[in-house]
Enzyme design. Sequence first.
Site, PDB file in Angstrom:
ATOM      1  CG  ASP A   1      -6.966  -3.147  -2.836  1.00  0.00           C
ATOM      2  OD1 ASP A   1      -7.527  -2.187  -2.263  1.00  0.00           O
ATOM      3  OD2 ASP A   1      -5.767  -3.420  -2.681  1.00  0.00           O
TER       4      ASP A   1
ATOM      5  CG  HIS B   1      -5.633  -2.588   0.655  1.00  0.00           C
ATOM      6  ND1 HIS B   1      -5.033  -2.178  -0.515  1.00  0.00           N
ATOM      7  CD2 HIS B   1      -5.036  -1.846   1.636  1.00  0.00           C
ATOM      8  CE1 HIS B   1      -4.125  -1.236  -0.259  1.00  0.00           C
ATOM      9  NE2 HIS B   1      -4.088  -1.024   1.042  1.00  0.00           N
TER      10      HIS B   1
ATOM     11  CB  SER C   1      -0.969  -0.050   1.174  1.00  0.00           C
ATOM     12  OG  SER C   1      -1.985   0.905   1.011  1.00  0.00           O
TER      13      SER C   1
END
Lengths: 282, 282
Positions: B223, B256, B147
């Site tokens: 995600d 995610h 991320s």
Amino acid sequence: MQQTEHIKEFGGWLNRYKHESTSCNCSMTFSVYLPPQATVSPVPVLYWLSGLTCSDDNARTKAGMQRYAAELGLAIVFPDTSPRGADVADERSRWDLGKGAGFYVNSTQEPWRSHYQMYDYVTRELPALIESELPVLKDRKSICGHSMGGHGALICALKNPGAYRSVSAFSPICNPILSGWGQGCFSAYLGSDEESWKEYDATCLIEDGAQKIPLLIDCGSNDEYLVDQLYIDSLVTACRANDFPLNLRMQRDYDHSYHFVSSFIGEHLAYHAEALHGDRDR
Amino acid sequence: MQQTEHIKEFGGWLNRYKHESTSCNCSMTFSVYLPPQATVSPVPVLYWLSGLTCSDDNARTKAGMQRYAAELGLAIVFPDTSPRGADVADERSRWDLGKGAGFYVNSTQEPWRSHYQMYDYVTRELPALIESELPVLKDRKSICGHSMGGHGALICALKNPGAYRSVSAFSPICNPILSGWGQGCFSAYLGSDEESWKEYDATCLIEDGAQKIPLLIDCGSNDEYLVDQLYIDSLVTACRANDFPLNLRMQRDYDHSYHFVSSFIGEHLAYHAEALHGDRDR
């Protein structure tokens, strides 16, 4: 039961569910990892019991089990460690009594007994629910746990001959009637009659002639609770005296944490998989 | 540097250290996993950069990397994601700005610039410290992240040709000048001149002719930040236009979370190990 999370992991699914428990008389949350194989046909199940302060989230996040479960075709069930909710008795000033510390017993004492029925919950109600709602095999279950959950795994297997194909534990509280944590919870949940405590003590159950099932136990030599809380020696003595099969592996330098659990969880899952898939080829 | 934790894991050691950072002008904490091989001779190093709200603890607890690092003979360094301490500027009402959200840039703006120098910290100060104090090989480092840390890994590799043998990312923020998270942090740390932001944007760096290094990127098709924050498409377009080597793997149904990261971290570590051990046999 209501599904509240659905997370893809290692080709399978990590789900979280909520249901109204009749044993615990409250809403309970648990997680289940379903390996990729479960989309094809029902799979065996490993029940994982966690330790003090944990919920269904700790092991699924930190133990690294799902990788092995996906390879081996095992479902894993992660129950919570106590009843939950605003009307459930608790001891807020203590992390080792009340919520997060159900100790896998059926309480007989006020104010605990209306909700603290974790033994019935993990050995009866939850498996019945899992077996009726999810793609798992009915007669193929094993049990494993860590610390308070290691104690839980041992007593569930010892008190229910034939129910579990295999049992193992990490750093279990082996003789809770002697440990501070055990005494604190047992005196609250079960009352002052210490005879009644023995029913939930692995060492006492073996001394009292529990039916034999091999025990696989890993414990770190650097476990900070080894001497004061775990009482592994008591279990070793009881097993020797009763010719009870114990494979105790003292792992040098390891501590009590999930870093220790994760280091050996693959071997435990392989052990359970062998028992659970056992007569697949017979 | 001062060692504050020393935990046995997969035959190696997970250590935590504290030191006074000259870049960030405050006390910083980081973790290092040293595989069993490091007790015999120095090993290559993988730097792991974490995402928003994380510290050095998230990946070491949840990603399941140590198992592979132990097999492959790699050290892993887990830096924190921002400067810390009572006198470090923060935006308490927001989790995506200030502490836990350093974005791996060198701030030029008040009140941030006196401590928010994470780019220098992770690319210069920390590697120099690690290489002088721990049994690691100097010219064998790679970088990976998730991320905001995926963004960090990409820009560190793109801005320092030759410094890293390989780079990979999970769910990276590929074009932070377009993403809400990136804009929020860049406008605070770097000011209103958006041209200056491009220096820390992987897509812009590739558009501006960054030296080629293969990019391995995994991203979940489910995600929750894919469209609004990650801007993978921008990176794909820039790579195509510049003939930049990108191996983007959209992983079906994954989200995610670290459950996604853990599912593919083994493949990333094998990828880095190949680059890091590369000319061992030459």
